[in-house]
Design a protein around this motif. Structure first.
Motif, PDB file in Angstrom:
ATOM      1  N   MET A  10     -28.502  35.412  31.348  1.00 54.03           N
ATOM      2  CA  MET A  10     -28.918  33.836  30.743  1.00 54.03           C
ATOM      3  C   MET A  10     -30.462  34.063  30.980  1.00 54.03           C
ATOM      4  N   PRO A  11     -31.448  34.803  30.764  1.00 52.04           N
ATOM      5  CA  PRO A  11     -33.421  35.503  31.859  1.00 52.04           C
ATOM      6  C   PRO A  11     -33.681  34.741  30.440  1.00 52.04           C
ATOM      7  N   LYS A  12     -34.134  32.962  31.979  1.00 54.39           N
ATOM      8  CA  LYS A  12     -35.527  32.539  31.089  1.00 54.39           C
ATOM      9  C   LYS A  12     -36.184  33.027  30.380  1.00 54.39           C
ATOM     10  N   GLU A  13     -36.592  34.211  29.838  1.00 57.48           N
ATOM     11  CA  GLU A  13     -37.603  34.649  29.084  1.00 57.48           C
ATOM     12  C   GLU A  13     -37.203  34.106  27.933  1.00 57.48           C
ATOM     13  N   ILE A  14     -36.310  34.864  28.144  1.00 57.97           N
ATOM     14  CA  ILE A  14     -35.617  34.384  26.431  1.00 57.97           C
ATOM     15  C   ILE A  14     -35.025  33.262  26.492  1.00 57.97           C
ATOM     16  N   PHE A  15     -33.977  32.503  26.811  1.00 61.71           N
ATOM     17  CA  PHE A  15     -33.477  31.677  27.210  1.00 61.71           C
ATOM     18  C   PHE A  15     -34.271  30.557  27.712  1.00 61.71           C
ATOM     19  N   GLY A  16     -35.259  30.405  27.449  1.00 62.80           N
ATOM     20  CA  GLY A  16     -36.200  28.631  27.586  1.00 62.80           C
ATOM     21  C   GLY A  16     -36.001  27.836  27.639  1.00 62.80           C
ATOM     22  N   ASP A  17     -36.978  26.358  27.795  1.00 63.70           N
ATOM     23  CA  ASP A  17     -36.556  25.478  27.240  1.00 63.70           C
ATOM     24  C   ASP A  17     -36.691  25.245  25.910  1.00 63.70           C
ATOM     25  N   ASP A  18     -37.069  25.304  25.306  1.00 64.31           N
ATOM     26  CA  ASP A  18     -37.343  25.551  23.690  1.00 64.31           C
ATOM     27  C   ASP A  18     -35.850  26.175  23.109  1.00 64.31           C
ATOM     28  N   TYR A  19     -35.455  27.290  23.594  1.00 67.58           N
ATOM     29  CA  TYR A  19     -33.956  27.779  23.473  1.00 67.58           C
ATOM     30  C   TYR A  19     -33.135  26.788  22.378  1.00 67.58           C
ATOM     31  N   VAL A  20     -32.688  27.037  21.498  1.00 65.30           N
ATOM     32  CA  VAL A  20     -31.580  26.220  20.513  1.00 65.30           C
ATOM     33  C   VAL A  20     -30.282  26.890  20.659  1.00 65.30           C
ATOM     34  N   PHE A  21     -29.311  25.691  21.301  1.00 64.55           N
ATOM     35  CA  PHE A  21     -28.276  26.247  21.507  1.00 64.55           C
ATOM     36  C   PHE A  21     -27.455  25.327  20.447  1.00 64.55           C
ATOM     37  N   LEU A  22     -26.304  26.708  20.146  1.00 67.07           N
ATOM     38  CA  LEU A  22     -25.222  25.303  18.943  1.00 67.07           C
ATOM     39  C   LEU A  22     -24.884  24.738  19.058  1.00 67.07           C
ATOM     40  N   PRO A  23     -25.394  23.705  17.723  1.00 66.01           N
ATOM     41  CA  PRO A  23     -24.853  22.087  17.607  1.00 66.01           C
ATOM     42  C   PRO A  23     -23.723  21.815  17.618  1.00 66.01           C
ATOM     43  N   LYS A  24     -23.215  20.295  18.158  1.00 61.20           N
ATOM     44  CA  LYS A  24     -21.606  20.481  19.084  1.00 61.20           C
ATOM     45  C   LYS A  24     -20.889  20.443  17.550  1.00 61.20           C
ATOM     46  N   GLU A  25     -20.694  20.488  16.761  1.00 61.63           N
ATOM     47  CA  GLU A  25     -20.480  20.699  15.588  1.00 61.63           C
ATOM     48  C   GLU A  25     -19.858  22.203  15.132  1.00 61.63           C
ATOM     49  N   GLU A  26     -21.159  23.269  15.642  1.00 57.17           N
ATOM     50  CA  GLU A  26     -20.888  24.798  15.407  1.00 57.17           C
ATOM     51  C   GLU A  26     -19.223  25.381  16.306  1.00 57.17           C
ATOM     52  N   LEU A  27     -19.156  23.915  17.630  1.00 55.96           N
ATOM     53  CA  LEU A  27     -18.346  24.240  18.522  1.00 55.96           C
ATOM     54  C   LEU A  27     -16.905  24.391  17.899  1.00 55.96           C
ATOM     55  N   LEU A  28     -15.520  25.060  18.409  1.00 56.39           N
ATOM     56  CA  LEU A  28     -14.508  24.556  18.195  1.00 56.39           C
ATOM     57  C   LEU A  28     -14.125  23.065  19.676  1.00 56.39           C
ATOM     58  N   SER A  29     -13.313  22.533  18.001  1.00 54.10           N
ATOM     59  CA  SER A  29     -12.809  21.569  18.928  1.00 54.10           C
ATOM     60  C   SER A  29     -11.933  21.455  20.159  1.00 54.10           C
ATOM     61  N   PHE A  30     -11.403  20.765  20.911  1.00 58.60           N
ATOM     62  CA  PHE A  30     -10.216  21.132  21.787  1.00 58.60           C
ATOM     63  C   PHE A  30      -8.875  20.874  20.771  1.00 58.60           C
ATOM     64  N   GLU A  31      -9.256  20.197  19.777  1.00 59.96           N
ATOM     65  CA  GLU A  31      -7.736  20.009  19.176  1.00 59.96           C
ATOM     66  C   GLU A  31      -7.550  21.385  18.490  1.00 59.96           C
ATOM     67  N   GLU A  32      -9.071  22.072  17.835  1.00 58.84           N
ATOM     68  CA  GLU A  32      -9.046  23.544  17.589  1.00 58.84           C
ATOM     69  C   GLU A  32      -8.834  24.645  18.436  1.00 58.84           C
ATOM     70  N   ILE A  33      -8.987  24.252  19.347  1.00 61.47           N
ATOM     71  CA  ILE A  33      -9.061  25.244  20.704  1.00 61.47           C
ATOM     72  C   ILE A  33      -7.396  24.702  21.122  1.00 61.47           C
ATOM     73  N   THR A  34      -6.417  23.643  21.028  1.00 62.92           N
ATOM     74  CA  THR A  34      -5.470  23.711  21.595  1.00 62.92           C
ATOM     75  C   THR A  34      -4.177  24.230  20.377  1.00 62.92           C
ATOM     76  N   ARG A  35      -5.071  24.187  19.320  1.00 60.51           N
ATOM     77  CA  ARG A  35      -4.562  24.679  18.789  1.00 60.51           C
ATOM     78  C   ARG A  35      -4.305  26.831  17.603  1.00 60.51           C
ATOM     79  N   LEU A  36      -4.657  27.047  18.190  1.00 60.09           N
ATOM     80  CA  LEU A  36      -5.253  28.754  18.791  1.00 60.09           C
ATOM     81  C   LEU A  36      -4.129  28.869  19.632  1.00 60.09           C
ATOM     82  N   SER A  37      -4.971  27.843  20.887  1.00 64.40           N
ATOM     83  CA  SER A  37      -4.177  28.472  22.194  1.00 64.40           C
ATOM     84  C   SER A  37      -2.826  28.599  22.126  1.00 64.40           C
ATOM     85  N   LYS A  38      -1.579  27.639  21.049  1.00 60.36           N
ATOM     86  CA  LYS A  38      -0.438  27.055  20.360  1.00 60.36           C
ATOM     87  C   LYS A  38       0.253  28.916  19.786  1.00 60.36           C
ATOM     88  N   LEU A  39      -0.699  28.708  19.114  1.00 59.44           N
ATOM     89  CA  LEU A  39       0.027  30.778  18.113  1.00 59.44           C
ATOM     90  C   LEU A  39      -0.342  31.658  19.026  1.00 59.44           C
TER      91      LEU A  39
END
Length: 340
Positions: free
Chosen positions: A32-61
């Motif tokens: 993650m070079p700082k020239e690309i991932f600078g202080d203004d870099y926009v990371f994924l909002p929380k709702e775009e991440l899988l929830s723990f419940e979703e990860i657990t369900r997927l892992s069971k499958l």
């Protein structure tokens, strides 16, 4: 438990790697070079991440399809709030025999004991130099090597089994191989040296920066009396060696000079909920998150997961040439989304 499903090349599914965040508190040039991932870099909002419940369900499958091992990655997974809750849930899944975590180690003292108490037993910690100033220049966050080494000692003290990962770049930190071998030999901690890989689009990779397994082994063998160790299981990515005098081991990971595609058993879920069949995959991953959130039944999801593995034919490291590197250079998914 059924036999694990197999892909087009006959490789069984055994491992699931889940990236729980695209954020990291380091800015290493090869990830993650700082020239690309600078202080203004926009990371994924929380709702775009899988929830723990979703990860657990997927892992069971995935467990029902043959997955035995889960590794939690990032970004830096310890930045995901209340990560111990996920580990606790994963640890209860029937058929899962091993849960690991890959981390830069920065926050092990803060979160390690909570994770240990809910069943985490293994961590891989990345550190690319023993020299404080060199390590600061690599992570671009003024974090000293001594700080991470202290975190590693803490992790060992609470009962975690630690392996150390080191990415070696020619002309950057190849002079650190012997100091790292010596330090972890004395502590009987496995250190693994990784050939510099062309993961993602932003790390400035080329063949000239690669220190090969043969070169690394020659460096180590010039100073230590070592011998090879038999592989522990099918699909093991590192080749291991032991010091003849005290039995301590180290490993070499050869994703460039000697491919291990033929035995790759890993499915990967990125931090934005997409399936990838390869660390070097292009950006068009399959959107599992949308299926999880669309009301599909477990049977419908299982059908999708089986299909994605059955059609898998990824073997990028087998096929890597100057031409394929150039062609795919702008299309591969970045490391912070898919983990290592």
């Amino acid at each position: 438990m059924h036999q694990p499903i197999k892909d087009k090349l006959g490789r069984p599914i055994r491992d699931l790697r889940i990236s729980v965040t695209d954020r990291c508190n380091f800015r290493c040039d090869y990830c993650m070079p700082k020239e690309i991932f600078g202080d203004d870099y926009v990371f994924l909002p929380k709702e775009e991440l899988l929830s723990f419940e979703e990860i657990t369900r997927l892992s069971k499958l995935y467990s029902s399809l043959g997955v035995k091992k889960i590794r939690i990655t990032g970004g830096e997974p310890l930045l995901r709030r209340n990560l111990y809750e996920l580990v606790e849930a994963l640890n209860k899944i029937e058929g899962i025999e091993d849960i690991g975590l890959t981390t830069n180690g920065m926050l092990l003292k803060k979160h390690g004991l909570n994770l240990y108490n809910v069943g985490l037993r293994r961590v891989n910690v990345s550190i690319d130099a023993m020299d404080d100033e060199l390590f600061k220049s690599i992570n671009n966050r003024q974090i000293s090597a001594s700080h991470i080494l202290d975190q590693i000692d803490y992790a060992v003290s609470i009962g975690l089994k630690v392996k150390v990962n080191v990415v070696i770049q020619k002309g950057v930190n190849d002079q650190e191989i012997l100091p790292l071998v010596e330090h972890f030999k004395e502590k009987n901690i496995i250190v693994r040296f990784i050939e510099f890989m062309d993961v993602g689009n932003d790390n400035g990779w080329n063949f000239d920066k690669v220190v090969t397994k043969k070169e690394m082994l020659n460096i180590i063998s010039s100073a230590y009396d070592v011998e090879p160790v038999d592989a522990n299981y099918f699909g093991e990515v590192a080749t291991y060696y032991r010091h003849k005098d005290n039995g301590a081991q180290f490993g070499l990971i050869t994703s460039v000079s000697a491919s291990f595609c033929s035995s790759c058993t890993r499915a990967r879920i990125s931090s934005d909920g997409k399936f990838y069949g390869c660390l070097f995959a292009e950006k068009n991953g399959y959107d599992i998150k949308s299926e999880l959130r669309s009301g599909k039944t477990d049977e419908e999801l299982l059908s999708t997961l089986k299909y994605l593995w059955n059609i898998r034919d990824d073997r990028y490291s087998d096929e890597r040439t100057a031409a394929t590197v150039a062609r795919r250079k702008k299309n591969k998914i970045n490391m912070n989304y898919i983990g290592g």
